[in-house]
Design a protein around this motif. Structure first.
Motif, PDB file in Angstrom:
ATOM      1  N   SER A 196      -3.011 -17.497 -15.746  1.00 50.86           N
ATOM      2  CA  SER A 196      -2.887 -18.527 -16.779  1.00 50.86           C
ATOM      3  C   SER A 196      -4.031 -19.539 -16.749  1.00 50.86           C
ATOM      4  O   SER A 196      -4.038 -20.475 -17.531  1.00 50.86           O
ATOM      5  CB  SER A 196      -1.552 -19.264 -16.618  1.00 50.86           C
ATOM      6  N   GLY A 197      -4.950 -19.388 -15.836  1.00 50.03           N
ATOM      7  CA  GLY A 197      -6.077 -20.303 -15.730  1.00 50.03           C
ATOM      8  C   GLY A 197      -7.034 -19.822 -14.663  1.00 50.03           C
ATOM      9  O   GLY A 197      -6.817 -18.784 -14.025  1.00 50.03           O
ATOM     10  N   TRP A 198      -8.096 -20.586 -14.453  1.00 52.52           N
ATOM     11  CA  TRP A 198      -9.112 -20.133 -13.516  1.00 52.52           C
ATOM     12  C   TRP A 198      -8.568 -20.095 -12.092  1.00 52.52           C
ATOM     13  O   TRP A 198      -8.931 -19.208 -11.312  1.00 52.52           O
ATOM     14  CB  TRP A 198     -10.345 -21.041 -13.601  1.00 52.52           C
ATOM     15  N   GLU A 199      -7.670 -21.023 -11.735  1.00 49.95           N
ATOM     16  CA  GLU A 199      -7.149 -21.039 -10.371  1.00 49.95           C
ATOM     17  C   GLU A 199      -6.310 -19.808 -10.079  1.00 49.95           C
ATOM     18  O   GLU A 199      -6.470 -19.163  -9.032  1.00 49.95           O
ATOM     19  CB  GLU A 199      -6.321 -22.301 -10.145  1.00 49.95           C
ATOM     20  N   SER A 200      -5.423 -19.449 -10.990  1.00 54.15           N
ATOM     21  CA  SER A 200      -4.617 -18.247 -10.782  1.00 54.15           C
ATOM     22  C   SER A 200      -5.469 -16.992 -10.841  1.00 54.15           C
ATOM     23  O   SER A 200      -5.193 -16.014 -10.133  1.00 54.15           O
ATOM     24  CB  SER A 200      -3.504 -18.176 -11.828  1.00 54.15           C
ATOM     25  N   ALA A 201      -6.526 -17.013 -11.654  1.00 58.48           N
ATOM     26  CA  ALA A 201      -7.428 -15.855 -11.706  1.00 58.48           C
ATOM     27  C   ALA A 201      -8.154 -15.669 -10.381  1.00 58.48           C
ATOM     28  O   ALA A 201      -8.316 -14.545  -9.894  1.00 58.48           O
ATOM     29  CB  ALA A 201      -8.434 -16.031 -12.844  1.00 58.48           C
ATOM     30  N   VAL A 202      -8.582 -16.778  -9.766  1.00 55.80           N
ATOM     31  CA  VAL A 202      -9.252 -16.695  -8.466  1.00 55.80           C
ATOM     32  C   VAL A 202      -8.294 -16.186  -7.401  1.00 55.80           C
ATOM     33  O   VAL A 202      -8.644 -15.340  -6.565  1.00 55.80           O
ATOM     34  CB  VAL A 202      -9.839 -18.066  -8.084  1.00 55.80           C
ATOM     35  N   ARG A 203      -7.059 -16.665  -7.423  1.00 54.98           N
ATOM     36  CA  ARG A 203      -6.077 -16.217  -6.435  1.00 54.98           C
ATOM     37  C   ARG A 203      -5.794 -14.723  -6.586  1.00 54.98           C
ATOM     38  O   ARG A 203      -5.659 -14.003  -5.596  1.00 54.98           O
ATOM     39  CB  ARG A 203      -4.783 -17.026  -6.575  1.00 54.98           C
ATOM     40  N   TRP A 204      -5.678 -14.273  -7.827  1.00 55.23           N
ATOM     41  CA  TRP A 204      -5.457 -12.847  -8.058  1.00 55.23           C
ATOM     42  C   TRP A 204      -6.650 -12.027  -7.574  1.00 55.23           C
ATOM     43  O   TRP A 204      -6.475 -10.977  -6.927  1.00 55.23           O
ATOM     44  CB  TRP A 204      -5.204 -12.579  -9.541  1.00 55.23           C
ATOM     45  N   ALA A 205      -7.861 -12.492  -7.870  1.00 54.71           N
ATOM     46  CA  ALA A 205      -9.056 -11.770  -7.414  1.00 54.71           C
ATOM     47  C   ALA A 205      -9.105 -11.709  -5.892  1.00 54.71           C
ATOM     48  O   ALA A 205      -9.473 -10.678  -5.311  1.00 54.71           O
ATOM     49  CB  ALA A 205     -10.312 -12.445  -7.968  1.00 54.71           C
ATOM     50  N   CYS A 206      -8.726 -12.790  -5.225  1.00 57.57           N
ATOM     51  CA  CYS A 206      -8.689 -12.785  -3.757  1.00 57.57           C
ATOM     52  C   CYS A 206      -7.675 -11.771  -3.239  1.00 57.57           C
ATOM     53  O   CYS A 206      -7.915 -11.093  -2.237  1.00 57.57           O
ATOM     54  CB  CYS A 206      -8.347 -14.185  -3.232  1.00 57.57           C
ATOM     55  N   SER A 207      -6.545 -11.655  -3.920  1.00 54.41           N
ATOM     56  CA  SER A 207      -5.490 -10.758  -3.446  1.00 54.41           C
ATOM     57  C   SER A 207      -5.881  -9.287  -3.566  1.00 54.41           C
ATOM     58  O   SER A 207      -5.430  -8.468  -2.758  1.00 54.41           O
ATOM     59  CB  SER A 207      -4.195 -11.024  -4.221  1.00 54.41           C
ATOM     60  N   VAL A 208      -6.676  -8.935  -4.570  1.00 55.31           N
ATOM     61  CA  VAL A 208      -7.047  -7.519  -4.758  1.00 55.31           C
ATOM     62  C   VAL A 208      -8.344  -7.162  -4.043  1.00 55.31           C
ATOM     63  O   VAL A 208      -8.698  -5.980  -3.976  1.00 55.31           O
ATOM     64  CB  VAL A 208      -7.164  -7.161  -6.251  1.00 55.31           C
ATOM     65  N   LEU A 209      -9.048  -8.165  -3.493  1.00 52.76           N
ATOM     66  CA  LEU A 209     -10.341  -7.885  -2.865  1.00 52.76           C
ATOM     67  C   LEU A 209     -10.252  -6.875  -1.724  1.00 52.76           C
ATOM     68  O   LEU A 209     -11.112  -5.981  -1.627  1.00 52.76           O
ATOM     69  CB  LEU A 209     -10.969  -9.194  -2.386  1.00 52.76           C
ATOM     70  N   PRO A 210      -9.253  -6.935  -0.821  1.00 55.20           N
ATOM     71  CA  PRO A 210      -9.199  -5.934   0.252  1.00 55.20           C
ATOM     72  C   PRO A 210      -9.109  -4.495  -0.268  1.00 55.20           C
ATOM     73  O   PRO A 210      -9.750  -3.587   0.288  1.00 55.20           O
ATOM     74  CB  PRO A 210      -7.939  -6.326   1.036  1.00 55.20           C
ATOM     75  N   ALA A 211      -8.331  -4.276  -1.324  1.00 55.02           N
ATOM     76  CA  ALA A 211      -8.234  -2.926  -1.895  1.00 55.02           C
ATOM     77  C   ALA A 211      -9.550  -2.518  -2.549  1.00 55.02           C
ATOM     78  O   ALA A 211      -9.964  -1.350  -2.469  1.00 55.02           O
ATOM     79  CB  ALA A 211      -7.094  -2.865  -2.909  1.00 55.02           C
ATOM     80  N   VAL A 212     -10.224  -3.457  -3.194  1.00 54.20           N
ATOM     81  CA  VAL A 212     -11.520  -3.153  -3.819  1.00 54.20           C
ATOM     82  C   VAL A 212     -12.533  -2.724  -2.750  1.00 54.20           C
ATOM     83  O   VAL A 212     -13.300  -1.767  -2.947  1.00 54.20           O
ATOM     84  CB  VAL A 212     -12.036  -4.383  -4.601  1.00 54.20           C
ATOM     85  N   ILE A 213     -12.544  -3.407  -1.616  1.00 54.13           N
ATOM     86  CA  ILE A 213     -13.471  -3.064  -0.537  1.00 54.13           C
ATOM     87  C   ILE A 213     -13.191  -1.657  -0.025  1.00 54.13           C
ATOM     88  O   ILE A 213     -14.116  -0.894   0.288  1.00 54.13           O
ATOM     89  CB  ILE A 213     -13.360  -4.095   0.604  1.00 54.13           C
ATOM     90  N   THR A 214     -11.924  -1.270   0.062  1.00 52.43           N
ATOM     91  CA  THR A 214     -11.590   0.082   0.501  1.00 52.43           C
ATOM     92  C   THR A 214     -12.151   1.126  -0.463  1.00 52.43           C
ATOM     93  O   THR A 214     -12.734   2.137  -0.046  1.00 52.43           O
ATOM     94  CB  THR A 214     -10.063   0.237   0.620  1.00 52.43           C
ATOM     95  N   VAL A 215     -11.983   0.894  -1.758  1.00 50.95           N
ATOM     96  CA  VAL A 215     -12.500   1.847  -2.757  1.00 50.95           C
ATOM     97  C   VAL A 215     -14.024   1.907  -2.692  1.00 50.95           C
ATOM     98  O   VAL A 215     -14.619   2.997  -2.767  1.00 50.95           O
ATOM     99  CB  VAL A 215     -12.016   1.462  -4.165  1.00 50.95           C
ATOM    100  N   LEU A 216     -14.677   0.756  -2.547  1.00 52.83           N
ATOM    101  CA  LEU A 216     -16.138   0.744  -2.440  1.00 52.83           C
ATOM    102  C   LEU A 216     -16.613   1.479  -1.189  1.00 52.83           C
ATOM    103  O   LEU A 216     -17.605   2.226  -1.228  1.00 52.83           O
ATOM    104  CB  LEU A 216     -16.645  -0.694  -2.432  1.00 52.83           C
ATOM    105  N   ALA A 217     -15.920   1.285  -0.074  1.00 53.32           N
ATOM    106  CA  ALA A 217     -16.298   1.988   1.155  1.00 53.32           C
ATOM    107  C   ALA A 217     -16.166   3.493   0.980  1.00 53.32           C
ATOM    108  O   ALA A 217     -16.997   4.267   1.481  1.00 53.32           O
ATOM    109  CB  ALA A 217     -15.432   1.505   2.317  1.00 53.32           C
ATOM    110  N   LEU A 218     -15.132   3.922   0.272  1.00 55.62           N
ATOM    111  CA  LEU A 218     -14.977   5.350  -0.019  1.00 55.62           C
ATOM    112  C   LEU A 218     -16.141   5.869  -0.846  1.00 55.62           C
ATOM    113  O   LEU A 218     -16.713   6.929  -0.554  1.00 55.62           O
ATOM    114  CB  LEU A 218     -13.673   5.568  -0.787  1.00 55.62           C
ATOM    115  N   ALA A 219     -16.477   5.134  -1.891  1.00 53.48           N
ATOM    116  CA  ALA A 219     -17.519   5.594  -2.806  1.00 53.48           C
ATOM    117  C   ALA A 219     -18.897   5.599  -2.156  1.00 53.48           C
ATOM    118  O   ALA A 219     -19.718   6.487  -2.427  1.00 53.48           O
ATOM    119  CB  ALA A 219     -17.534   4.721  -4.063  1.00 53.48           C
ATOM    120  N   LEU A 220     -19.171   4.629  -1.287  1.00 55.90           N
ATOM    121  CA  LEU A 220     -20.504   4.495  -0.700  1.00 55.90           C
ATOM    122  C   LEU A 220     -20.656   5.268   0.603  1.00 55.90           C
ATOM    123  O   LEU A 220     -21.733   5.794   0.891  1.00 55.90           O
ATOM    124  CB  LEU A 220     -20.813   3.011  -0.450  1.00 55.90           C
TER     125      LEU A 220
END
Length: 375
Positions: A196-220
């Motif tokens: 609903s705003g930039w603060e909640s967007a940042v919190r959501w991005a922080c929460s998904v970052l560990p999964a994103v790193i896993t996918v990137l590690a797989l790809a690279l």
């Protein structure tokens, strides 16, 4: 007749001042700095010549052009393959490559466990009659409604992490990467995050970052020069069964905690502490702490835990961000204490793993220097 002037670059330097290089050649050499120095010393001239031969001169020769995007992308991909080397690569590149590949494997194991927690909770919530659930708990939406179907699919889709892990241990990294990417993206498409705003967007991005790193590690990490070893079927099944069993067991624990919360059979502060240790950041904290203890326990053999320690350090950074993203000035009391404790454990674990990994890198460099002197 006017005298012909040498082309100049944007800083006013003529081609002669640049040693006879065109601007395009300088730009190619700048991008080639992404490559390891040893590889560049052997292949730079050959690669520059090939790039220049494929370039089409413009109005001012090669002085008004830039490397094409596909050329830059090919150099970047080559640099990643060389710096995250496979078998037969220089020791330091191989160690970094093994670290990224183990980060991918450990990440898949962790997210397989989390996916099974979500799937188990979906079964407890939606597949059991309402009168059999503690406190009359039921899911959102009427049975058979589109909302119910969408929510059930969102809870079951994380099982694709298990499919990715199974594909990886059987030697199919592309399938594993596709499955992991789908497990990451599809649940958020089915149930969009409440941003609903930039603060909640940042919190959501922080929460998904560990999964994103896993996918990137797989790809690279798993590329054509470093394919994953295909495990025998029985060994692959054992490796897959461990996080699946842990996830299903944790889903039962979460179900019991939910029943106790509804019934009020335990003090609220105690339940709150328990909840914070079984959510995703809390489980990541416990997992990295266990990895740190293992690396310290076998630390006498400096090189043995090196890749695993570096992998843990890679995974610890986004875990710290994810837990920090749950904190706010209003986070006080038991919640604030547990979150701060977990953040401290993650930081100490990450630093410890980084130190162990750095020691392994230093030992690798020293062994390479001694080998070079011996030759």
């Amino acid at each position: 007749m006017s005298e012909r002037r040498e082309p100049v670059d944007r800083h006013g330097a003529s081609r002669e001042a640049r040693g006879g290089m065109s601007v395009l050649e300088e730009r190619y050499r700048w991008w080639l700095r992404l490559l390891p120095a040893s590889y560049r010393a052997e292949r730079e001239e050959e690669m520059v010549s090939a790039f220049l031969e494929g370039a089409q001169p413009g109005g001012a020769g090669h002085d008004d052009q830039r490397p094409r995007f596909l050329e830059i992308a090919s150099v970047a991909a080559l640099a990643l393959r060389l710096r995250l080397g496979g078998p037969g690569s220089p020791p330091r590149s191989y160690l970094w490559g093994e670290a990224v590949r183990r980060a991918a494997l450990l990440g898949l194991v962790f997210w397989t466990m989390i996916g099974c927690v979500f799937a188990g909770q979906a079964v407890l919530t939606y597949a059991i009659p309402a009168d059999a659930l503690p406190g009359g708990v039921m899911g959102i939406g009427d049975p058979g409604s589109p909302d119910r179907v969408r929510l059930v699919l969102a809870d079951l889709t994380p099982l694709l992490w298990a499919a990715g892990l199974g594909a990886l241990v059987r030697g199919r990294p592309r399938v594993a990467t596709a499955a992991a990417a789908a497990a990451l993206v599809v649940p958020h498409v089915l149930v969009p995050p409440p941003v609903s705003g930039w603060e909640s967007a940042v919190r959501w991005a922080c929460s998904v970052l560990p999964a994103v790193i896993t996918v990137l590690a797989l790809a690279l990490g798993f590329h054509r020069d470093a394919p994953p070893p295909g495990l025998p079927v029985r060994r692959a099944l054992r490796l897959l069964a461990l996080p699946v069993a842990a996830g299903l067991l944790l889903s039962l624990v979460v179900g019991v905690l939910g029943a106790m919360t509804k019934a009020g059979t335990a003090p609220a502060p105690v339940l709150m502490q328990a909840w914070m240790w079984v959510d995703t950041p809390g489980l990541a904290c416990l997992s990295l702490l266990a990895l740190t203890v293992w690396c310290v326990a076998v630390g006498g053999a400096v090189r043995r835990p090196g890749p695993a320690a570096l992998a843990g350090a890679i995974l610890a950074a986004p875990a710290v961000v994810a837990r920090a993203g749950t904190l706010s000035p209003d986070t006080t009391g038991v919640t604030g204490f547990v979150a701060t404790l977990q953040l401290a454990v993650l930081l100490v674990s990450g630093i410890t793993l980084f130190v162990i990994g750095t020691r392994a890198l230093r030992a690798t460099d020293d062994a390479g220097a001694l080998g070079g002197q011996a030759r």
